[in-house]
Design a protein around this motif. Structure first.
Motif, PDB file in Angstrom:
ATOM      1  N   SER A 138       0.819  -1.210   0.000  1.00  0.00           N
ATOM      2  CA  SER A 138       0.000   0.000   0.000  1.00  0.00           C
ATOM      3  C   SER A 138       0.856   1.265   0.000  1.00  0.00           C
ATOM      4  N   GLY A 139       2.167   1.099   0.046  1.00  0.00           N
ATOM      5  CA  GLY A 139       3.063   2.248  -0.040  1.00  0.00           C
ATOM      6  C   GLY A 139       3.518   2.811   1.290  1.00  0.00           C
ATOM      7  N   MET A 140       3.248   2.126   2.390  1.00  0.00           N
ATOM      8  CA  MET A 140       3.704   2.648   3.681  1.00  0.00           C
ATOM      9  C   MET A 140       5.233   2.632   3.709  1.00  0.00           C
ATOM     10  N   PRO A 141       5.842   3.768   4.012  1.00  0.00           N
ATOM     11  CA  PRO A 141       7.305   3.812   4.074  1.00  0.00           C
ATOM     12  C   PRO A 141       7.848   2.923   5.192  1.00  0.00           C
ATOM     13  N   MET A 142       9.051   2.414   4.991  1.00  0.00           N
ATOM     14  CA  MET A 142       9.664   1.525   5.987  1.00  0.00           C
ATOM     15  C   MET A 142       9.766   2.193   7.351  1.00  0.00           C
ATOM     16  N   ARG A 143      10.151   3.462   7.402  1.00  0.00           N
ATOM     17  CA  ARG A 143      10.312   4.110   8.709  1.00  0.00           C
ATOM     18  C   ARG A 143       8.980   4.165   9.450  1.00  0.00           C
ATOM     19  N   ASP A 144       7.870   4.407   8.723  1.00  0.00           N
ATOM     20  CA  ASP A 144       6.552   4.427   9.356  1.00  0.00           C
ATOM     21  C   ASP A 144       6.161   3.027   9.817  1.00  0.00           C
ATOM     22  N   LEU A 145       6.467   2.041   8.996  1.00  0.00           N
ATOM     23  CA  LEU A 145       6.151   0.658   9.352  1.00  0.00           C
ATOM     24  C   LEU A 145       6.959   0.226  10.573  1.00  0.00           C
ATOM     25  N   GLN A 146       8.213   0.608  10.622  1.00  0.00           N
ATOM     26  CA  GLN A 146       9.037   0.289  11.790  1.00  0.00           C
ATOM     27  C   GLN A 146       8.476   0.946  13.053  1.00  0.00           C
ATOM     28  N   HIS A 147       8.061   2.192  12.920  1.00  0.00           N
ATOM     29  CA  HIS A 147       7.475   2.880  14.069  1.00  0.00           C
ATOM     30  C   HIS A 147       6.173   2.197  14.493  1.00  0.00           C
TER      31      HIS A 147
ATOM     32  N   ARG B 201      -4.504   5.675   5.525  1.00  0.00           N
ATOM     33  CA  ARG B 201      -5.713   5.494   4.712  1.00  0.00           C
ATOM     34  C   ARG B 201      -5.945   6.718   3.835  1.00  0.00           C
ATOM     35  N   ASP B 202      -5.776   7.919   4.386  1.00  0.00           N
ATOM     36  CA  ASP B 202      -5.960   9.137   3.596  1.00  0.00           C
ATOM     37  C   ASP B 202      -4.961   9.189   2.439  1.00  0.00           C
ATOM     38  N   THR B 203      -3.735   8.774   2.710  1.00  0.00           N
ATOM     39  CA  THR B 203      -2.710   8.741   1.659  1.00  0.00           C
ATOM     40  C   THR B 203      -3.099   7.759   0.564  1.00  0.00           C
ATOM     41  N   ILE B 204      -3.583   6.588   0.946  1.00  0.00           N
ATOM     42  CA  ILE B 204      -4.009   5.584  -0.034  1.00  0.00           C
ATOM     43  C   ILE B 204      -5.175   6.119  -0.859  1.00  0.00           C
ATOM     44  N   ARG B 205      -6.146   6.731  -0.196  1.00  0.00           N
ATOM     45  CA  ARG B 205      -7.302   7.271  -0.933  1.00  0.00           C
ATOM     46  C   ARG B 205      -6.870   8.335  -1.939  1.00  0.00           C
TER      47      ARG B 205
ATOM     48  N   ARG C  63      -3.939   8.474  -3.430  1.00  0.00           N
ATOM     49  CA  ARG C  63      -3.284   7.749  -4.521  1.00  0.00           C
ATOM     50  C   ARG C  63      -4.318   7.110  -5.435  1.00  0.00           C
ATOM     51  N   ILE C  64      -5.386   6.579  -4.858  1.00  0.00           N
ATOM     52  CA  ILE C  64      -6.442   5.970  -5.669  1.00  0.00           C
ATOM     53  C   ILE C  64      -7.076   7.028  -6.566  1.00  0.00           C
ATOM     54  N   ARG C  65      -7.360   8.221  -6.020  1.00  0.00           N
ATOM     55  CA  ARG C  65      -7.930   9.300  -6.844  1.00  0.00           C
ATOM     56  C   ARG C  65      -6.966   9.691  -7.963  1.00  0.00           C
ATOM     57  N   GLU C  66      -5.679   9.788  -7.640  1.00  0.00           N
ATOM     58  CA  GLU C  66      -4.684  10.137  -8.655  1.00  0.00           C
ATOM     59  C   GLU C  66      -4.620   9.057  -9.732  1.00  0.00           C
ATOM     60  N   LEU C  67      -4.639   7.795  -9.326  1.00  0.00           N
ATOM     61  CA  LEU C  67      -4.609   6.698 -10.295  1.00  0.00           C
ATOM     62  C   LEU C  67      -5.884   6.657 -11.122  1.00  0.00           C
ATOM     63  N   THR C  68      -7.018   6.975 -10.499  1.00  0.00           N
ATOM     64  CA  THR C  68      -8.282   7.013 -11.236  1.00  0.00           C
ATOM     65  C   THR C  68      -8.240   8.098 -12.299  1.00  0.00           C
ATOM     66  N   LEU C  69      -7.684   9.241 -11.955  1.00  0.00           N
ATOM     67  CA  LEU C  69      -7.532  10.315 -12.936  1.00  0.00           C
ATOM     68  C   LEU C  69      -6.623   9.864 -14.082  1.00  0.00           C
ATOM     69  N   SER C  70      -5.528   9.206 -13.756  1.00  0.00           N
ATOM     70  CA  SER C  70      -4.617   8.698 -14.787  1.00  0.00           C
ATOM     71  C   SER C  70      -5.302   7.655 -15.661  1.00  0.00           C
ATOM     72  N   LEU C  71      -6.097   6.785 -15.051  1.00  0.00           N
ATOM     73  CA  LEU C  71      -6.833   5.784 -15.820  1.00  0.00           C
ATOM     74  C   LEU C  71      -7.838   6.453 -16.746  1.00  0.00           C
ATOM     75  N   THR C  72      -8.521   7.471 -16.252  1.00  0.00           N
ATOM     76  CA  THR C  72      -9.495   8.185 -17.073  1.00  0.00           C
ATOM     77  C   THR C  72      -8.807   8.841 -18.264  1.00  0.00           C
ATOM     78  N   ALA C  73      -7.647   9.448 -18.040  1.00  0.00           N
ATOM     79  CA  ALA C  73      -6.904  10.062 -19.145  1.00  0.00           C
ATOM     80  C   ALA C  73      -6.471   9.009 -20.160  1.00  0.00           C
ATOM     81  N   THR C  74      -6.069   7.839 -19.676  1.00  0.00           N
ATOM     82  CA  THR C  74      -5.676   6.749 -20.566  1.00  0.00           C
ATOM     83  C   THR C  74      -6.877   6.258 -21.368  1.00  0.00           C
ATOM     84  N   GLU C  75      -8.021   6.094 -20.693  1.00  0.00           N
ATOM     85  CA  GLU C  75      -9.243   5.660 -21.391  1.00  0.00           C
ATOM     86  C   GLU C  75      -9.645   6.689 -22.451  1.00  0.00           C
TER      87      GLU C  75
END
Length: 178
Positions: A92-101, A124-128, A130-142
């Motif tokens: 999900s993209g959690m950085p190692m330092r955050d995961l270690q903490h 969760r907010d970070t993931i959401r 990223r999902i919006r950004e990826l959705t925008l990229s998918l829409t541009a690709t479509e």
């Protein structure tokens, strides 16, 4: 890449027939069929990561692993459950330092639950986002696929730019190429 394979396997397990749920994730994390103890290559196969990655997670303090009489790593069910969580968070993209903490907070006990919750809410907010950004990229690709006369996915709506009318089920008309 192992993380791509792991994500593909996870998505296949969940299926395409509806929204994801906490219960679906619980099913993914169910280790009922997992042996009491496992060797490093067995855990690596289960999680679709390399033994090197598992050794790295151990060195990073994310998991403690017992050793047998020959010095080989022996993963118990608790270590495997933790590694399932760790691999999901890394995917999900959690950085190692955050995961270690986060893992250090788990190890510190119940009194750290509020801080863990805060970390997960932020993640969760970070993931959401990223999902919006990826959705925008998918829409541009479509859009570009449609521009070149290709077929877009069934979940893509085609709005007429002039009228705003949903043309998804109406006859396709050519879009300008860019």
């Amino acid at each position: 890449m192992a993380t791509d394979d792991l994500m593909s396997r996870a998505l296949e397990t969940l299926g395409d027939d509806g929204p994801l749920s906490v219960e679906a994730i619980r099913r993914l994390a169910d280790l009922a069929d997992t042996p009491e103890s496992m060797m490093i290559h067995e855990v690596a196969d289960l999680l679709d990561v390399s033994p090197h990655t598992l050794r790295y997670y151990e060195r990073a303090g994310l998991v403690e692993v017992a050793r047998d009489g020959n010095g080989h790593r022996v993963y118990d069910a608790g270590a495997v459950r933790r590694l399932v969580f760790v691999t999901r968070m890394r995917l999900s993209g959690m950085p190692m330092r955050d995961l270690q903490h986060y893992i250090s907070l788990i190890d510190d006990g119940e009194r750290t639950v509020p801080e863990r919750l805060d970390m997960l809410l932020e993640h969760r907010d970070t993931i959401r986002r990223r999902i919006r950004e990826l959705t925008l990229s998918l829409t541009a690709t479509e859009y570009k696929i449609a521009t070149y006369g290709g077929s877009t996915g069934s979940d893509v709506r085609h709005l007429d730019p002039a009228t705003g009318i949903d043309r998804t089920t109406l006859p396709h008309r050519a879009l300008p190429a860019e």
